[in-house]
Design an enzyme around this catalytic site. Structure first.
Site, PDB file in Angstrom:
ATOM      1  CD  GLU A 140      -1.873  -2.353   1.243  1.00 34.32           C
ATOM      2  OE1 GLU A 140      -2.754  -3.181   0.940  1.00 34.32           O
ATOM      3  OE2 GLU A 140      -0.747  -2.681   1.686  1.00 34.32           O
ATOM      4  CG  HIS A 209      -9.915  -7.524   7.685  1.00 27.84           C
ATOM      5  ND1 HIS A 209      -8.940  -8.126   8.436  1.00 27.84           N
ATOM      6  CD2 HIS A 209      -9.554  -7.689   6.386  1.00 27.84           C
ATOM      7  CE1 HIS A 209      -8.031  -8.651   7.625  1.00 27.84           C
ATOM      8  NE2 HIS A 209      -8.378  -8.391   6.383  1.00 27.84           N
TER       9      HIS A 209
END
Length: 404
Positions: A140, A209
Site C-alpha cells: 500500500e 478488518h
C-alpha cells in the site's frame, strides 16, 4: 513503474488544462485551496440542480464550511432512471469518468482482471487496458505513493485500498505527500487523487478488518473526506471526487455495497461539501453518515410512532462539515444527536460537536449527545461485535432523553 506512467502519459496525451467541452455536460470541481471563482453545478438528492450551496448568506467559520458558488440555481427533473446496487453505481461513475477523461486511471490490489475485492472495478481492465487499470503488488505504501506522484505529473489516479484498514501502511504518503504537497510546493503541484475502499464494521471481519479511519485522516491538512451511503450519492460523489483538484478520500461501507436504488439516466454529480436532508423534522436534529444512516432511519420509525418528529441529516462531507445545512437545522430544533460508527475518542462526532458548539451554542436548548462505537477493538464474535456499535434502540432512548 515510472516507465508505466510515462507510457500512460504518452497514450493519453496529458494536457495541463483542466477545461473541457461544455457540450458534454462537464461540471468543474470545487477547489478550496484556490480562489473561489466560477460556479459548481450539482444535482441534489431531490433531483433538482443547484449551484452547490446557493443562497447561503450567513457568514460562518470559513475553515469549517463549504465555499459558496456564484451562479443562480437552475432546476431540472429526472424523468427516467435505472436500478443499481451501490457497488455498481460506484463502478458506473468511475467508468463514465474514465470514458470522459483519459487521464483517469485506477490502481490497487486485484483491481484489474479480478475486478476488485468488491467488484467495483469489474470489467474495466478489458475495456481500458492494463495501463489504466493497474494491478499492484500487496504494498500500500508503494502504490499509494506512486499514485500521488502520478497525480503530480498530470494524471488523475483512483487508488483502491482493498480494505481501508490496510491504508494505515500508506499513512505517511497520504499525510506528508498527498495532503501537503500543494502547500509545500508553493502551489506548483495539485494532487487530484481519489483514495477509496471498503471500511467499517462488517459481519465478523475481526478487529483489523473493521477499521473506521475517518478519525485517523480528519486532522490531515489539505485532505477532503466524504462518505457515501446510497447508490445515488455513491455515484455522484465518485464523479465529483475524480473531478476535484484536491485529494479526496471516499469512504465506502462494506455492508452497503448491495443496497439497490433507482438513479437517474442523466449525468449528475453531488457536491463534495454538502450534507443531505434525509428526513425533515421539528423536535431534534440527528446527524449521521454511512451505515448509521439506516440505523437512524429505523429508529426514526419508532420515534414517529411515539410522537416525536426527528430531523435526519446525512452529513456526507466529513471534512469540511456543511455547517450551513447543520446550522439551519439546529436553529429550528435546538437539540442535536450525533450518531456515528466511528470511535468515540477523537472521532468525527467529537469534531462535529466542537464545530456546533463554536458556531451555534446560543441556539441549543440541551447539551449535544453523541452516540459512537465503544473504544475497543471490534470483537470477532457476532453478538459482541453488535454490542460495540450503536443500535436503533439506543438512538430512540437518546432522543427521548433529549426531548424531555
Amino acid at each position: 513503474m515510472a516507465s508505466i506512467f510515462q507510457g500512460i502519459g504518452a497514450a493519453t496525451a496529458i494536457s495541463s488544462s483542466t477545461s473541457f467541452d461544455s457540450k458534454k455536460l462537464i461540471f468543474s470541481a470545487p477547489r478550496f485551496h484556490l480562489e473561489k471563482k466560477g460556479s459548481f453545478l450539482v444535482v441534489r438528492s431531490d433531483g433538482k440542480m443547484s449551484n452547490g450551496i446557493s443562497g447561503r448568506a450567513e457568514k460562518l467559520v470559513t475553515n469549517a464550511v463549504a465555499a459558496k458558488a456564484d451562479a443562480p440555481a437552475a432546476s431540472t427533473t429526472s424523468k427516467s432512471g435505472h436500478e443499481l446496487l451501490l457497488f455498481e453505481a460506484l463502478r458506473e461513475g468511475l467508468e463514465e469518468e474514465m470514458d470522459r477523461d483519459p487521464r483517469v486511471c485506477v490502481m490497487g490490489e486485484d483491481v484489474g482482471h479480478y475486478g476488485g475485492s468488491y467488484k467495483v472495478t469489474k470489467g474495466l481492465a478489458p475495456k481500458f487496458g492494463d495501463l489504466r487499470v493497474l494491478d499492484t503488488p500487496i504494498a500500500e505504501n508503494s502504490f499509494t505513493g506512486m499514485g500521488i506522484g502520478a497525480a503530480m505529473t498530470g494524471l488523475r489516479p483512483v487508488i483502491e485500498g482493498m480494505n481501508m484498514g490496510f491504508l494505515l501502511l500508506a499513512f505517511n504518503q497520504i499525510s506528508n505527500n498527498c495532503g501537503m504537497l500543494h502547500y509545500t510546493s508553493g502551489g506548483q503541484f495539485t494532487i487530484p487523487v481519489v483514495i477509496r475502499g471498503p471500511g467499517g464494521v462488517g459481519r465478523q471481519l475481526g478487529a483489523e478488518h473493521s477499521q473506521r479511519l475517518e478519525s485517523y485522516f480528519q486532522s490531515i491538512p489539505g485532505i477532503q473526506m466524504v462518505a457515501c451511503s446510497t447508490p445515488y450519492n455513491a455515484k455522484g460523489l465518485m464523479k465529483a471526487a475524480i473531478r476535484s483538484e484536491n485529494p479526496v478520500i471516499l469512504f465506502e461501507h462494506v455492508l452497503l455495497y448491495n443496497l439497490k436504488e433507482k438513479i437517474p439516466d442523466e449525468e449528475y454529480i453531488c457536491n463534495l461539501e454538502e450534507a443531505e436532508m434525509v428526513r425533515p423534522g421539528e423536535h431534534v436534529t440527528i446527524l449521521t453518515y454511512s451505515r448509521m444512516r439506516y440505523h437512524v432511519m429505523q429508529a426514526a420509525k419508532t420515534l414517529v410512532n411515539k410522537g416525536y418528529d426527528p430531523e435526519v441529516i446525512d452529513i456526507r462531507s466529513l471534512k469540511p462539515f456543511d455547517l450551513h445545512t447543520i446550522g439551519n437545522s439546529v436553529k429550528k430544533t435546538h437539540r442535536v444527536l450525533i450518531v456515528e460508527e466511528c470511535m468515540r475518542t477523537g472521532g468525527i462526532g467529537a469534531s462535529l460537536t466542537a464545530a456546533i458548539n463554536e458556531n451555534f451554542q446560543d441556539y441549543l436548548d440541551a447539551p449535544i449527545v453523541c452516540l459512537s462505537s465503544q473504544d475497543v477493538p471490534t470483537p470477532y464474535a457476532g453478538t459482541l461485535e453488535e454490542y460495540t456499535i450503536v443500535q436503533p434502540a439506543q438512538i430512540v432512548t437518546a432522543v427521548e432523553q433529549l426531548c424531555q
